[in-house]
Design a protein around this motif. Structure first.
Motif, mmCIF file in Angstrom:
data_model
loop_
_atom_site.group_PDB
_atom_site.id
_atom_site.type_symbol
_atom_site.label_atom_id
_atom_site.label_comp_id
_atom_site.label_asym_id
_atom_site.label_seq_id
_atom_site.Cartn_x
_atom_site.Cartn_y
_atom_site.Cartn_z
ATOM 1 N N ALA A 1 0.822 -1.216 0.000
ATOM 2 C CA ALA A 1 0.000 0.000 0.000
ATOM 3 C C ALA A 1 0.854 1.262 0.000
ATOM 4 N N GLY B 1 -2.955 7.299 1.270
ATOM 5 C CA GLY B 1 -4.164 7.676 0.552
ATOM 6 C C GLY B 1 -4.019 8.987 -0.201
ATOM 7 N N LEU C 1 -4.503 -3.776 7.156
ATOM 8 C CA LEU C 1 -4.580 -2.668 6.194
ATOM 9 C C LEU C 1 -5.998 -2.332 5.757
ATOM 10 N N TYR D 1 -8.047 0.850 6.977
ATOM 11 C CA TYR D 1 -7.434 2.100 6.519
ATOM 12 C C TYR D 1 -7.672 2.312 5.024
ATOM 13 N N HIS D 2 -7.670 1.216 4.273
ATOM 14 C CA HIS D 2 -7.946 1.310 2.839
ATOM 15 C C HIS D 2 -9.400 1.732 2.601
ATOM 16 N N LYS D 3 -10.317 1.129 3.340
ATOM 17 C CA LYS D 3 -11.735 1.419 3.156
ATOM 18 C C LYS D 3 -12.073 2.873 3.472
ATOM 19 N N ARG E 1 -3.901 3.338 0.294
ATOM 20 C CA ARG E 1 -4.402 2.750 -0.947
ATOM 21 C C ARG E 1 -3.640 1.448 -1.199
ATOM 22 N N ILE E 2 -4.338 0.324 -1.139
ATOM 23 C CA ILE E 2 -3.715 -0.970 -1.408
ATOM 24 C C ILE E 2 -3.592 -1.151 -2.918
ATOM 25 N N LEU F 1 -11.762 -6.855 -1.748
ATOM 26 C CA LEU F 1 -10.971 -5.918 -2.554
ATOM 27 C C LEU F 1 -11.026 -6.353 -4.021
#
Length: 336
Positions: A141, A144, A221, A224-226, A231-232, A244
């Motif tokens: 990742a 963001g 992760l 935090y991505h959601k 950003r994964i 994902l």
């Protein structure tokens, strides 16, 4: 002698209930307090090599009550440090009665010993397999706020920004450390490793833009991505992750060397009596069938792996040999 030491001495001498009550009364304690202390002092332990709050800790806190027979107790004991070795060493050094259990990701037993000339334990000789718990993969990742939107863009950027192309991991010698090293070699742009003490501080620096990227266990992760804080760009799963669907696997990206799924297993001392190990194996089998563990796996986004002791032993042996070759190829060592 301090009060707590005299109390432990009293317990260890197995006094009768009447004498314990008298001692408790003299110290101003009730029988309930004494019973709670005795239970804690004699409780079985699930030892994890990471701080509270991570995947291993969360799994242990779900498993402990599910594996505890009526009238007994089991606690979670966090012993982070030395790339997870302290927890394994604690189980190795504990009384071999089956009351000390190690819940660990596979890399602590299969990878870490190859990083030292004199490892703290013998992975294949010091531990008896109890059973498998779950699998998880890893994610790669960026922040963001990063302008990098895809893995291909990261590759181009890292080749042109060698000094800034950093990657954070939960520590030196971890599976993410090797993934980042292999990635750098794959793309022809060696990345700068930035090890942290655990997952959380590295993620905070990633979110803040202090590091350019990270490899970490995927379950840590996802939230935090959601929420858009990271950003994964890719996952180490062999197939795409259901939560994902838009994120490619490294295999899809023509980087099969970065495919990796890590398992969590439960072990105890190899010196524990066979009947004690068999009891633990049965307790884990019973826990595997309970809805609480299924719900926890879904919440943590890990895949249940109810492997029996024989299968877990074979998994450990295979991964041990695999990492032995990878460590030799990369030349990474943690010996000072």
């Amino acid at each position: 002698m301090p009060v707590h030491e005299s109390w432990r001495h009293t317990l260890n001498n197995t006094l009768t209930r009447r004498r314990l009550l008298a001692a408790a009364s003299a110290m101003g304690l009730g029988w309930e307090s004494l019973a709670a202390f005795a239970q804690s002092a004699n409780a079985a332990r699930i030892i994890v090599g990471f701080p509270p709050g991570g995947t291993a800790d969360s799994l242990a806190r779900v498993l402990a009550p599910l594996m505890t027979p009526p009238g007994q107790s089991m606690i979670v004991d966090n012993k982070p440090g030395a790339s997870g070795q302290l927890a394994a060493e604690a189980v190795r050094m504990a009384a071999p009665d089956g009351n000390a259990l190690l819940l660990t990701p596979s890399s602590i037993l299969s990878l870490v010993p190859h990083l030292y000339k004199k490892p703290m334990f013998d992975s294949l000789g010091d531990f008896a397999a109890v059973g498998g718990v779950c699998d998880h993969s890893f994610g790669f990742a960026v922040p963001g706020t990063s302008p990098i939107k895809s893995f291909a863009e990261f590759v181009d950027w890292s080749r042109n920004n060698a000094k800034e192309a950093t990657f954070a991991t939960p520590g030196s010698g971890t599976a993410p450390h090797f993934l980042g090293t292999i990635l750098g070699r794959e793309i022809g742009a060696p990345l700068v490793h930035v090890p942290y003490k655990g997952v959380a501080p590295g993620l905070q620096d990633l979110i803040g833009g202090q590091v350019a990227s990270t490899f970490n266990p995927l379950p840590t992760l996802l939230e935090y991505h959601k929420t858009g804080r990271i950003r994964i760009l890719a996952v180490t799963n062999p197939s795409r992750v259901a939560s994902l669907p838009a994120v490619p696997t490294f295999t899809e990206l023509k980087r099969p060397a970065l495919e990796l799924v890590e398992w969590y297993g439960l072990f105890t001392s190899s010196k524990a009596p066979a009947d004690a190990v068999a009891k633990l194996q049965n307790q884990l089998r019973l826990a595997d069938g309970k809805p609480e563990l299924t719900a926890a796996a879904k919440r943590l986004e890990v895949e249940p792996r109810p492997a029996d002791a024989t299968e877990l032993r074979h998994l450990l042996e295979a991964d041990y040999r695999r990492w032995q070759g990878i460590v030799k190829t990369t030349g990474i060592s943690l010996d000072s």
